[in-house]
Design an enzyme around this catalytic site. Structure first.
Site, mmCIF file in Angstrom:
data_model
loop_
_atom_site.group_PDB
_atom_site.id
_atom_site.type_symbol
_atom_site.label_atom_id
_atom_site.label_comp_id
_atom_site.label_asym_id
_atom_site.label_seq_id
_atom_site.Cartn_x
_atom_site.Cartn_y
_atom_site.Cartn_z
ATOM 1 N N ALA A 80 -9.639 -13.970 3.161
ATOM 2 C CA ALA A 80 -10.123 -14.497 4.445
ATOM 3 C C ALA A 80 -9.326 -15.745 4.809
ATOM 4 O O ALA A 80 -9.006 -15.982 5.970
ATOM 5 C CB ALA A 80 -11.611 -14.800 4.354
ATOM 6 N N SER A 125 0.786 -1.245 0.000
ATOM 7 C CA SER A 125 0.000 0.000 0.000
ATOM 8 C C SER A 125 0.808 1.281 0.000
ATOM 9 O O SER A 125 0.220 2.361 -0.111
ATOM 10 C CB SER A 125 -0.937 0.017 1.200
ATOM 11 O OG SER A 125 -1.969 -0.896 0.985
HETATM 12 C C1 REX Z 1 -3.843 -8.086 1.714
HETATM 13 C C2 REX Z 1 -3.694 -9.371 2.456
HETATM 14 C C3 REX Z 1 -3.640 -6.916 2.608
HETATM 15 C C4 REX Z 1 -2.293 -9.620 2.989
HETATM 16 C C5 REX Z 1 -3.880 -5.585 1.920
HETATM 17 N N1 REX Z 1 -2.800 -4.993 1.434
HETATM 18 O O1 REX Z 1 -4.980 -5.059 1.851
HETATM 19 C C6 REX Z 1 -2.783 -3.633 0.976
HETATM 20 C C7 REX Z 1 -1.863 -2.946 1.955
HETATM 21 C C8 REX Z 1 -2.302 -3.535 -0.445
HETATM 22 O O2 REX Z 1 -0.672 -2.931 1.854
HETATM 23 N N2 REX Z 1 -2.532 -2.540 3.061
HETATM 24 C C9 REX Z 1 -1.922 -2.358 4.324
HETATM 25 C C10 REX Z 1 -2.129 -10.990 3.573
HETATM 26 C C11 REX Z 1 -2.976 -2.644 5.382
HETATM 27 C C12 REX Z 1 -1.425 -0.978 4.624
HETATM 28 O O3 REX Z 1 -2.022 0.003 4.255
HETATM 29 O O4 REX Z 1 -0.426 -0.939 5.328
HETATM 30 N N3 REX Z 1 -3.065 -11.227 4.634
HETATM 31 C C13 REX Z 1 -0.710 -11.126 4.095
HETATM 32 C C14 REX Z 1 -3.957 -12.221 4.599
HETATM 33 C C15 REX Z 1 -4.845 -12.317 5.813
HETATM 34 O O5 REX Z 1 -4.056 -12.999 3.692
HETATM 35 N N4 REX Z 1 -5.747 -13.415 5.785
HETATM 36 O O6 REX Z 1 -0.478 -10.773 5.266
HETATM 37 O O7 REX Z 1 0.136 -11.514 3.321
#
Ligand code: REX
Length: 408
Positions: free
Chosen positions: A159, A100
């Site tokens: 999920a 992100s």
């Molecule tokens: C996706 C899942 C997380 C990750 C996500 N990432 O929305 C965006 C991002 C692009 O970077 N957001 C974070 C996965 C929150 C930010 O703003 O810092 N998690 C993992 C899962 C959980 O699969 N079941 O941790 O690899």
């Protein structure tokens, strides 16, 4: 040990869910109550920073790296390996997926378009993309500040972390397909009424960039940011699955205790695109945030728009594609965090952009690693002046897919 992690992340997930929608009635906060320039900052506590990285590796990341840039002064530190098979030591030159942190790049492109009078922040998104969103009241500013109410489609997609990832790792989505996944669900709040972090907002940002410029987001990132700043280690390769050149492999922690981590390095990152698909280096992210805060990418008025913050929790606020973290020593830092499969990133700079830190772990889906990586900010910006009581207190978590260790 691992099962303790899983149950803890479930608890954190529950806490996070209760914080999912943060009423936005509080007036936007003014940036940094006591803005301090890098000159007035305490020297970085480099031993403290190295100790945090050791702890990140002890909590389960194969490797961790951090780089501080302050003018000509550069500090680099690493722990562990870039590749679990070859055991090659990680280096701060290794490329990685920034997740992100991409959102700040997307926001900058849109704010440049505002500077060019091609976009108005308070105009409805539907003015530029007629009929796209189900509510004409959703503005560009709502989208960039996560106040649109558009549901985050990644909550369902991931999920289950490993099977969810494997189902999309080689997929190529259109923006429209990602948006449609979100629109199947009700909105989380009325436009502007609450902060609710959602990748869908930055899918819409990508659609706006492409509609207004007639070019791909890749071309706009390159021409407006990567090339002018000389970010030679920064790429947008979607839908290619590989990271160009020397890079750290990224490892996704399985949800089941004891299961082997999945090498998630190669993926289209198509589920993320303008919300999270950039590849970069610690040097380039430091350069980017220093340039942004130093006023080199937008007008002062647009930077001020980015820095109108809504409080998310006791130490985090969100502007436009920009997070603010308030540290124990009274200093606030500005940047973003990233979480894609295999990589966690913290990239933050001071108010004036004079000192920047990028810290990375090549593991994800591990809340202990994430919470420990967050502790790099204190030694980097507060030096030895940090309050250990506050630094040791678990950070309040923000918004998370069910049981998904993401960023606070
Ligand atoms: C996706 C899942 C997380 C990750 C996500 N990432 O929305 C965006 C991002 C692009 O970077 N957001 C974070 C996965 C929150 C930010 O703003 O810092 N998690 C993992 C899962 C959980 O699969 N079941 O941790 O690899």
């Amino acid at each position: 040990m691992v099962s303790a992690k899983v149950s803890r992340s479930a608890v954190l997930g529950a806490v996070a869910l209760s914080l999912l929608a943060v009423p936005a009635q509080a007036a936007p906060l003014k940036a940094g109550t006591h803005p301090r320039t890098a000159d007035a900052l305490p020297a970085p506590d480099t031993a403290g920073l190295a100790a945090v990285l050791r702890s990140v590796v002890a909590k389960g990341a194969p490797g961790a790296m951090a780089r501080i840039d302050e003018g000509a002064k550069v500090y680099r530190t690493t722990q562990g390996v870039a590749d679990r098979m070859s055991r090659r030591a990680i280096t701060t030159a290794d490329r990685f997926r920034v997740g992100s942190v991409t959102k700040t790049f997307s926001a900058v492109v849109l704010l440049q378009l505002v500077d060019e009078h091609r976009l108005a922040l308070d105009a409805p998104v539907n003015r530029y993309l007629p009929g796209l969103l189900p509510d004409d009241r959703i503005t560009v500013r709502h989208v960039l500040s996560h106040r649109s109410g558009l549901y985050d489609y990644t909550n369902d997609m991931f999920a289950s972390s490993v099977s969810g990832f494997e189902a999309v790792r080689n997929k190529v989505f259109t923006y429209r397909q990602l948006l449609d996944l979100s629109l199947r669900k009700p909105r989380t709040n009325a436009p502007g009424a609450a902060y609710s972090y959602s990748n869908t907002n930055f899918v819409v940002a990508g659609m706006l960039i492409e509609k207004l410029t007639g070019h791909s987001v890749k071309a706009e990132y390159e021409n407006r940011i990567f090339k002018p700043l000389g970010l030679t280690g920064t790429f947008y390769v979607h839908p290619d699955t590989r990271i160009p050149g020397q890079h750290a492999n990224g490892y996704l922690t399985a949800d089941q205790a004891g299961a082997k981590p999945v090498d998630a390095t190669e993926q289209t990152a198509s589920w993320a695109q303008s919300a999270g698909a950039i590849i970069s280096t610690t040097r380039d992210l430091d350069t980017f945030y220093s340039a942004l805060a130093g006023g080199k990418l937008t007008s002062a008025a647009r930077l001020a728009d980015m820095e109108r913050f809504t409080r998310v929790n006791s130490n985090t606020s969100y502007g436009l594609g920009l997070r603010r973290r308030d540290l124990s020593c009274g200093i606030s830092v500005y940047g973003h965090t990233g979480a894609v499969q295999g990589y966690y990133t913290y990239a933050f700079t001071t108010k004036d952009g004079k000192r920047s830190l990028t810290a990375v772990a090549n593991a994800s889906n591990n809340s202990a690693v994430l919470n420990t990586l967050a502790q790099t900010l204190e030694p980097a910006f507060c030096g030895k002046q940090r309050s250990t009581r506050r630094a040791d207190t678990p950070l309040e978590r923000e918004d998370v897919a069910p049981a998904a260790p993401r960023e606070q």
